[in-house]
Write a protein that holds these residues in place. Structure first.
Motif, PDB file in Angstrom:
ATOM      1  N   GLU A 234      31.323   5.026   8.104  1.00  0.00           N
ATOM      2  CA  GLU A 234      30.730   4.216   7.047  1.00  0.00           C
ATOM      3  C   GLU A 234      31.410   4.395   5.689  1.00  0.00           C
ATOM      4  N   GLY A 235      32.614   4.934   5.658  1.00  0.00           N
ATOM      5  CA  GLY A 235      33.332   5.098   4.396  1.00  0.00           C
ATOM      6  C   GLY A 235      34.100   3.844   4.030  1.00  0.00           C
ATOM      7  N   GLU A 236      33.401   2.785   3.747  1.00  0.00           N
ATOM      8  CA  GLU A 236      33.988   1.454   3.581  1.00  0.00           C
ATOM      9  C   GLU A 236      35.096   1.392   2.532  1.00  0.00           C
ATOM     10  N   PHE A 237      34.936   2.119   1.431  1.00  0.00           N
ATOM     11  CA  PHE A 237      35.898   2.037   0.319  1.00  0.00           C
ATOM     12  C   PHE A 237      36.851   3.234   0.288  1.00  0.00           C
ATOM     13  N   TYR A 238      36.924   3.979   1.365  1.00  0.00           N
ATOM     14  CA  TYR A 238      37.712   5.213   1.405  1.00  0.00           C
ATOM     15  C   TYR A 238      39.193   4.995   1.112  1.00  0.00           C
ATOM     16  N   ASP A 239      39.800   3.987   1.717  1.00  0.00           N
ATOM     17  CA  ASP A 239      41.237   3.789   1.539  1.00  0.00           C
ATOM     18  C   ASP A 239      41.594   2.315   1.340  1.00  0.00           C
ATOM     19  N   LEU A 240      40.724   1.588   0.669  1.00  0.00           N
ATOM     20  CA  LEU A 240      41.004   0.180   0.394  1.00  0.00           C
ATOM     21  C   LEU A 240      42.122   0.028  -0.635  1.00  0.00           C
ATOM     22  N   SER A 241      42.875  -1.032  -0.496  1.00  0.00           N
ATOM     23  CA  SER A 241      43.846  -1.390  -1.520  1.00  0.00           C
ATOM     24  C   SER A 241      43.112  -2.021  -2.704  1.00  0.00           C
ATOM     25  N   TYR A 242      43.820  -2.208  -3.788  1.00  0.00           N
ATOM     26  CA  TYR A 242      43.225  -2.841  -4.970  1.00  0.00           C
ATOM     27  C   TYR A 242      42.708  -4.240  -4.622  1.00  0.00           C
ATOM     28  N   GLU A 243      43.514  -5.018  -3.923  1.00  0.00           N
ATOM     29  CA  GLU A 243      43.131  -6.392  -3.590  1.00  0.00           C
ATOM     30  C   GLU A 243      41.924  -6.425  -2.658  1.00  0.00           C
TER      31      GLU A 243
ATOM     32  N   TRP B  83      30.238   8.054  -1.022  1.00  0.00           N
ATOM     33  CA  TRP B  83      30.956   8.450  -2.243  1.00  0.00           C
ATOM     34  C   TRP B  83      32.467   8.484  -2.033  1.00  0.00           C
ATOM     35  N   LEU B  84      32.958   7.865  -0.983  1.00  0.00           N
ATOM     36  CA  LEU B  84      34.388   7.875  -0.680  1.00  0.00           C
ATOM     37  C   LEU B  84      35.039   6.645  -1.306  1.00  0.00           C
ATOM     38  N   LEU B  85      35.783   6.881  -2.380  1.00  0.00           N
ATOM     39  CA  LEU B  85      36.338   5.792  -3.185  1.00  0.00           C
ATOM     40  C   LEU B  85      37.817   6.049  -3.426  1.00  0.00           C
ATOM     41  N   SER B  86      38.663   5.145  -2.955  1.00  0.00           N
ATOM     42  CA  SER B  86      40.099   5.304  -3.173  1.00  0.00           C
ATOM     43  C   SER B  86      40.432   5.102  -4.646  1.00  0.00           C
ATOM     44  N   SER B  87      41.574   5.622  -5.057  1.00  0.00           N
ATOM     45  CA  SER B  87      41.987   5.475  -6.455  1.00  0.00           C
ATOM     46  C   SER B  87      42.214   4.002  -6.797  1.00  0.00           C
ATOM     47  N   GLU B  88      42.719   3.226  -5.825  1.00  0.00           N
ATOM     48  CA  GLU B  88      42.921   1.799  -6.060  1.00  0.00           C
ATOM     49  C   GLU B  88      41.588   1.072  -6.174  1.00  0.00           C
ATOM     50  N   ALA B  89      40.600   1.489  -5.394  1.00  0.00           N
ATOM     51  CA  ALA B  89      39.273   0.883  -5.491  1.00  0.00           C
ATOM     52  C   ALA B  89      38.621   1.227  -6.824  1.00  0.00           C
ATOM     53  N   GLU B  90      38.847   2.442  -7.314  1.00  0.00           N
ATOM     54  CA  GLU B  90      38.317   2.795  -8.630  1.00  0.00           C
ATOM     55  C   GLU B  90      38.965   1.935  -9.710  1.00  0.00           C
ATOM     56  N   ARG B  91      40.246   1.661  -9.573  1.00  0.00           N
ATOM     57  CA  ARG B  91      40.920   0.777 -10.524  1.00  0.00           C
ATOM     58  C   ARG B  91      40.314  -0.624 -10.466  1.00  0.00           C
ATOM     59  N   ALA B  92      39.982  -1.066  -9.269  1.00  0.00           N
ATOM     60  CA  ALA B  92      39.351  -2.377  -9.121  1.00  0.00           C
ATOM     61  C   ALA B  92      38.000  -2.415  -9.828  1.00  0.00           C
ATOM     62  N   LEU B  93      37.250  -1.313  -9.741  1.00  0.00           N
ATOM     63  CA  LEU B  93      35.951  -1.253 -10.423  1.00  0.00           C
ATOM     64  C   LEU B  93      36.113  -1.443 -11.927  1.00  0.00           C
ATOM     65  N   ARG B  94      37.109  -0.797 -12.487  1.00  0.00           N
ATOM     66  CA  ARG B  94      37.342  -0.924 -13.925  1.00  0.00           C
ATOM     67  C   ARG B  94      37.694  -2.367 -14.287  1.00  0.00           C
ATOM     68  N   ASN B  95      38.580  -2.961 -13.505  1.00  0.00           N
ATOM     69  CA  ASN B  95      39.017  -4.321 -13.814  1.00  0.00           C
ATOM     70  C   ASN B  95      37.931  -5.359 -13.541  1.00  0.00           C
ATOM     71  N   GLU B  96      37.007  -5.042 -12.647  1.00  0.00           N
ATOM     72  CA  GLU B  96      35.878  -5.934 -12.388  1.00  0.00           C
ATOM     73  C   GLU B  96      34.722  -5.662 -13.350  1.00  0.00           C
ATOM     74  N   GLU B  97      34.946  -4.756 -14.285  1.00  0.00           N
ATOM     75  CA  GLU B  97      34.032  -4.473 -15.399  1.00  0.00           C
ATOM     76  C   GLU B  97      32.712  -3.857 -14.973  1.00  0.00           C
ATOM     77  N   PHE B  98      32.759  -2.986 -13.971  1.00  0.00           N
ATOM     78  CA  PHE B  98      31.599  -2.149 -13.698  1.00  0.00           C
ATOM     79  C   PHE B  98      31.575  -1.017 -14.728  1.00  0.00           C
ATOM     80  N   SER B  99      30.385  -0.597 -15.117  1.00  0.00           N
ATOM     81  CA  SER B  99      30.264   0.398 -16.175  1.00  0.00           C
ATOM     82  C   SER B  99      30.354   1.832 -15.678  1.00  0.00           C
ATOM     83  N   TYR B 100      29.927   2.064 -14.436  1.00  0.00           N
ATOM     84  CA  TYR B 100      29.973   3.439 -13.938  1.00  0.00           C
ATOM     85  C   TYR B 100      30.052   3.468 -12.422  1.00  0.00           C
TER      86      TYR B 100
END
Length: 295
Positions: free
Chosen positions: A119-128, A159-176
Motif C-alpha cells: 500500500e505504499g502508493e507514493f513510495y517511488d512515483l516520478s514527478y509526473e 508515510w512513504l513519499l518519494s523525493s519527486e512526489a514531495e516536489r510535486a506536492l510543493r508545485n501543486e501548492e499543498f501546504s504540508y
C-alpha cells in the motif's frame, strides 16, 4: 533525483532544536473512505468520549480502486458533517495501492510488500506520476463539494513519499505533509521533528510489539517534553480490544498536558522549526510498527 523515501522516515530528538512551546496532540485517522466509514464513526465516538473533539481524517478518493468517493452520496454527506464539527480532511493518496513490480530489489520489495502490505502508493512515483494522482485526488474532493473547505494537507500511504512526489506536492501548492517522524511545512520549508505513535495489527506479534513500542515511545516523548504528540490510527486497530484500550488510555494520558488539534490548526500556529537530526531510538523497530494495514 535520489529516492530518499526510507531515510526520511525517522527523525530524531535534539533538545537544542525544540521550538514553538506548543503542547499539541494530533490524532489522525487514516484510510477514511466509504469502505471504512462505519468503523471510523465508532472511532470518532470513542475518541470524543475520551476528550478528542478534533481529528485529521485522511481520506482516500478511490480506496483500492473500488469506486470513487464521489459515487457515494451518504459518505460525502457524512464527511461534510465531520468538517462542520471541526475535523480536518487530508488527502491520503489516491487508491492507496502500489502493485508489485518485476525485478524489484530486496529492500524495495520488503518495504512495499512486508512493511506496508502493498500500500505504499507514493513510495517511488516520478514527478509526473505524482502530479497526476494528486490532481485526480483533488478532482474527487471537488466533485464531493469539498473544494470550499480548501484541503491543504497531503499524507502519503504508509508515510512513504518519494523525493519527486514531495516536489510535486510543493508545485501543486499543498501546504504540508507528514512522515513517520516529522511534520513538513511545504510553504516555509520547515521540518518539525515528531515521531508518530502507530499500531500494526496484521499479526499477533505485530500487535504485541506495537503495544510495547508505543508505550515506550510515549514515555520517551513525555520525558523529553516534546511540544507535539502524534497518534496515527487505522480502522483495523479498533477490531482488537488490546489496541483500542491502549490507544484510548494513551489519549487520556496525553490530554493531561496536551491540547487536541488538527494538523491544519497546528501548522497555522507553529512558527519555529525543529531541525532534522539523529534517528529516534531504532528505525528498524519503528518500521515493524508502521502503517500498512490492508482491509
Amino acid at each position: 533525483m535520489k529516492n530518499d523515501t526510507f531515510a526520511a522516515q525517522s527523525f530524531g530528538s535534539d533538545p537544542s532544536s525544540e521550538g514553538g512551546g506548543l503542547n499539541a496532540f494530533i490524532v489522525s485517522i487514516h484510510d477514511v473512505s466509504p469502505w471504512t466509514q462505519k468503523e471510523v464513526e465508532v472511532m470518532l465516538k470513542d475518541l470524543k468520549r475520551h476528550g478528542v473533539n478534533y481529528c485529521s481524517l485522511l481520506v482516500i478518493p478511490d480506496h483500492h480502486g473500488r469506486g470513487a468517493m464521489s459515487q457515494y452520496p451518504s459518505f460525502i454527506s457524512w464527511l461534510h458533517e465531520q468538517v462542520a464539527q471541526g475535523h480536518e480532511v487530508v488527502l491520503h493518496g489516491y487508491e492507496h495501492l502500489r502493485p508489485s513490480r518485476k525485478l524489484e530489489g530486496c529492500f524495495t520489495r520488503w518495504i512495499t510488500q512486508c512493511y506496508t502490505a502493498g500500500e505504499g502508493e507514493f513510495y517511488d512515483l516520478s514527478y509526473e506520476e505524482a502530479c497526476a494522482k494528486l490532481r485526480k485526488g483533488r478532482k474527487q474532493l471537488q466533485q464531493a463539494g469539498l473544494e470550499q473547505i480548501d484541503v491543504i494537507g497531503f499524507i502519503a500511504p504508509a508515510w512513504l513519499l518519494s523525493s519527486e512526489a514531495e516536489r510535486a506536492l510543493r508545485n501543486e501548492e499543498f501546504s504540508y505533509t507528514t512522515r513517520l517522524g516529522a511534520v513538513i511545512d511545504l510553504v516555509q520549508s520547515k521540518i518539525y521533528s515528531s515521531q508518530s505513535m502507530v499500531y500494526s495489527v496484521r499479526s499477533w506479534w505485530r500487535r504485541q510489539l506495537s503495544l510495547l513500542w508505543n508505550e515506550g515511545l510515549f514515555f520517551f516523548l513525555k520525558l523529553k517534553k516534546k511540544p507535539l504528540l502524534r497518534l496515527g490510527l487505522h480502522p483495523p486497530d479498533w477490531r482488537y480490544d488490546s489496541i483500542r484500550h491502549h490507544a484510548l488510555a494513551t489519549v487520556q494520558r496525553a490530554l493531561r498536558n496536551y491540547t487536541p488539534m488538527t494538523y491544519r490548526s497546528w501548522i497555522a500556529q507553529s512558527k519555529e522549526p525543529i531541525a532534522r537530526s539523529r534517528p529516534l531510538l531504532s528505525s528498524k523497530i519503528s518500521v515493524l510498527t508502521g502503517e500498512g494495514e490492508s482491509l
